[in-house]
Design an enzyme around this catalytic site. Structure first.
Site, PDB file in Angstrom:
ATOM      1  N   GLU A 157      -3.009 -10.982  -4.761  1.00 34.93           N
ATOM      2  CA  GLU A 157      -3.232 -10.329  -3.596  1.00 34.93           C
ATOM      3  C   GLU A 157      -3.575  -8.791  -3.997  1.00 34.93           C
ATOM      4  O   GLU A 157      -2.905  -8.142  -4.726  1.00 34.93           O
ATOM      5  CB  GLU A 157      -1.953 -10.233  -2.657  1.00 34.93           C
ATOM      6  CG  GLU A 157      -2.248 -11.429  -1.573  1.00 34.93           C
ATOM      7  CD  GLU A 157      -3.346 -10.985  -0.598  1.00 34.93           C
ATOM      8  OE1 GLU A 157      -4.565 -10.172  -0.679  1.00 34.93           O
ATOM      9  OE2 GLU A 157      -3.059 -11.458   0.833  1.00 34.93           O
ATOM     10  N   ASP A 158      -4.349  -8.292  -3.067  1.00 34.33           N
ATOM     11  CA  ASP A 158      -4.799  -6.835  -3.330  1.00 34.33           C
ATOM     12  C   ASP A 158      -3.702  -5.805  -2.781  1.00 34.33           C
ATOM     13  O   ASP A 158      -3.268  -5.176  -3.377  1.00 34.33           O
ATOM     14  CB  ASP A 158      -5.851  -6.505  -2.410  1.00 34.33           C
ATOM     15  CG  ASP A 158      -6.015  -6.945  -1.117  1.00 34.33           C
ATOM     16  OD1 ASP A 158      -5.155  -7.545  -0.741  1.00 34.33           O
ATOM     17  OD2 ASP A 158      -7.007  -6.802  -0.294  1.00 34.33           O
TER      18      ASP A 158
ATOM     19  N   ASP B  83       1.232  -5.651   3.216  1.00 30.51           N
ATOM     20  CA  ASP B  83       1.651  -4.730   4.424  1.00 30.51           C
ATOM     21  C   ASP B  83       2.595  -5.103   5.128  1.00 30.51           C
ATOM     22  O   ASP B  83       3.915  -5.065   4.668  1.00 30.51           O
ATOM     23  CB  ASP B  83       0.207  -4.453   5.177  1.00 30.51           C
ATOM     24  CG  ASP B  83       0.258  -3.315   6.124  1.00 30.51           C
ATOM     25  OD1 ASP B  83       1.184  -2.578   6.170  1.00 30.51           O
ATOM     26  OD2 ASP B  83      -0.492  -3.577   7.134  1.00 30.51           O
TER      27      ASP B  83
ATOM     28  N   PHE C 133      -4.129   4.116   4.863  1.00 30.89           N
ATOM     29  CA  PHE C 133      -4.974   2.980   4.851  1.00 30.89           C
ATOM     30  C   PHE C 133      -5.847   3.502   3.705  1.00 30.89           C
ATOM     31  O   PHE C 133      -6.460   4.508   3.330  1.00 30.89           O
ATOM     32  CB  PHE C 133      -6.023   3.000   6.104  1.00 30.89           C
ATOM     33  CG  PHE C 133      -6.563   1.942   6.033  1.00 30.89           C
ATOM     34  CD1 PHE C 133      -6.396   0.757   6.494  1.00 30.89           C
ATOM     35  CD2 PHE C 133      -8.104   2.079   5.455  1.00 30.89           C
ATOM     36  CE1 PHE C 133      -7.084  -0.528   6.482  1.00 30.89           C
ATOM     37  CE2 PHE C 133      -8.917   0.799   5.666  1.00 30.89           C
ATOM     38  CZ  PHE C 133      -8.330  -0.487   5.904  1.00 30.89           C
TER      39      PHE C 133
ATOM     40  N   ARG D 222     -15.615  -1.427  -1.286  1.00 33.46           N
ATOM     41  CA  ARG D 222     -14.948  -2.417  -2.061  1.00 33.46           C
ATOM     42  C   ARG D 222     -15.245  -1.912  -3.444  1.00 33.46           C
ATOM     43  O   ARG D 222     -14.620  -2.307  -4.586  1.00 33.46           O
ATOM     44  CB  ARG D 222     -15.333  -3.796  -1.848  1.00 33.46           C
ATOM     45  CG  ARG D 222     -14.950  -4.477  -0.545  1.00 33.46           C
ATOM     46  CD  ARG D 222     -15.109  -5.814  -0.723  1.00 33.46           C
ATOM     47  NE  ARG D 222     -15.101  -6.362   0.813  1.00 33.46           N
ATOM     48  CZ  ARG D 222     -13.794  -6.922   1.163  1.00 33.46           C
ATOM     49  NH1 ARG D 222     -12.800  -6.617   0.877  1.00 33.46           N
ATOM     50  NH2 ARG D 222     -13.913  -7.250   2.547  1.00 33.46           N
TER      51      ARG D 222
HETATM   52  P1  5GP Z   1      -0.194  -7.941   6.156  1.00 33.68           P
HETATM   53  O1  5GP Z   1      -0.591  -9.366   6.311  1.00 33.68           O
HETATM   54  O2  5GP Z   1       0.552  -7.859   4.815  1.00 33.68           O
HETATM   55  O3  5GP Z   1      -0.031  -6.963   7.064  1.00 33.68           O
HETATM   56  O4  5GP Z   1      -1.724  -7.486   5.563  1.00 33.68           O
HETATM   57  C1  5GP Z   1      -2.396  -7.900   4.632  1.00 33.68           C
HETATM   58  C2  5GP Z   1      -3.581  -7.575   4.622  1.00 33.68           C
HETATM   59  O5  5GP Z   1      -4.074  -6.348   5.434  1.00 33.68           O
HETATM   60  C3  5GP Z   1      -4.470  -7.286   3.404  1.00 33.68           C
HETATM   61  O6  5GP Z   1      -4.816  -8.632   2.485  1.00 33.68           O
HETATM   62  C4  5GP Z   1      -5.542  -6.350   3.709  1.00 33.68           C
HETATM   63  O7  5GP Z   1      -6.664  -7.436   3.963  1.00 33.68           O
HETATM   64  C5  5GP Z   1      -5.083  -5.640   4.976  1.00 33.68           C
HETATM   65  N1  5GP Z   1      -4.690  -4.165   4.688  1.00 33.68           N
HETATM   66  C6  5GP Z   1      -3.291  -3.982   4.663  1.00 33.68           C
HETATM   67  N2  5GP Z   1      -3.245  -2.545   4.549  1.00 33.68           N
HETATM   68  C7  5GP Z   1      -4.443  -2.177   4.158  1.00 33.68           C
HETATM   69  C8  5GP Z   1      -4.921  -0.951   3.620  1.00 33.68           C
HETATM   70  O8  5GP Z   1      -4.358   0.160   3.512  1.00 33.68           O
HETATM   71  N3  5GP Z   1      -6.282  -0.911   3.065  1.00 33.68           N
HETATM   72  C9  5GP Z   1      -7.232  -2.072   3.390  1.00 33.68           C
HETATM   73  N4  5GP Z   1      -8.475  -1.992   3.094  1.00 33.68           N
HETATM   74  N5  5GP Z   1      -6.768  -3.390   3.901  1.00 33.68           N
HETATM   75  C10 5GP Z   1      -5.159  -3.324   4.360  1.00 33.68           C
END
Ligand code: 5GP
Length: 170
Positions: A93-94, A97, A146, A159
């Protein structure tokens, strides 16, 4: 935009992660599962540093509308092509959060009886976590900002940046 991690810093850390993964998966049938779209650049760089037999597959997911995001219910837009039974699966995963997306994906994949299931995440916003998720390989822990670049987008833009930057809408 303020650069958080340069191209060189990312390359160095990705190489370190690959060394750790290599050590742990010797002699195992490794399947890398990339989560589209954000993980593609990270996964492409990571796999080029893995001197192991491996296969790669992808999933694409989207959160249900903003109102239900906190429920952690994500929609599978593209599922894996490969069955997971008896494979050693590493989910790539990238960013993690709140943890809701990763939690959901882990539950879906676990139900398919892989031999093992671990996670490799480039960026971890640990202070934002709402649900516990195991991060077995972590690139960097970052604060609540972010970020864009190196696969991560803002409205599908940025990207392609070779570095990771803090995005602030002005
Ligand atoms: P989670 O379900 O853990 O809250 O969110 C994960 C997803 O939220 C990530 O796969 C990504 O798509 C998006 N996301 C969360 N924080 C960031 C951020 O700082 N930048 C970007 N571009 N996407 C984020």
């Amino acid at each position: 935009m303020e650069i958080l991690f340069t191209q060189q810093e990312l390359a160095r850390r990705v190489t370190e992660l690959a060394r750790a993964i290599e050590a742990d998966y010797q002699g195992k049938d490794l399947l890398l599962v990339g989560v589209l779209k954000g993980a593609v650049i990270f996964l492409a760089d990571l796999m080029r540093h893995l001197s192991l037999p491996l296969a790669v597959d992808f999933m694409a997911v989207a959160s249900y509308g903003a109102a239900t995001k906190s429920s952690g219910v994500v929609r599978i837009l593209k599922d894996l092509d490969t069955p997971l039974n008896a494979r050693h699966v590493l989910l790539v995963e990238d960013i993690v959060d709140t943890g809701l997306t990763l939690r959901y994906l882990l539950d879906v994949l676990k139900a398919r009886s892989p031999a093992s299931l671990k996670t490799c995440v480039l960026l971890d916003k640990r202070e934002r976590r709402q649900v516990e998720v195991p991060v077995d390989y972590c690139g960097f822990v970052i604060p609540d900002v972010f970020v864009v670049g190196y696969g991560l987008d803002y409205a599908e833009n940025y990207r392609q940046l070779p570095y990771i930057a803090v995005f602030r809408a002005t």
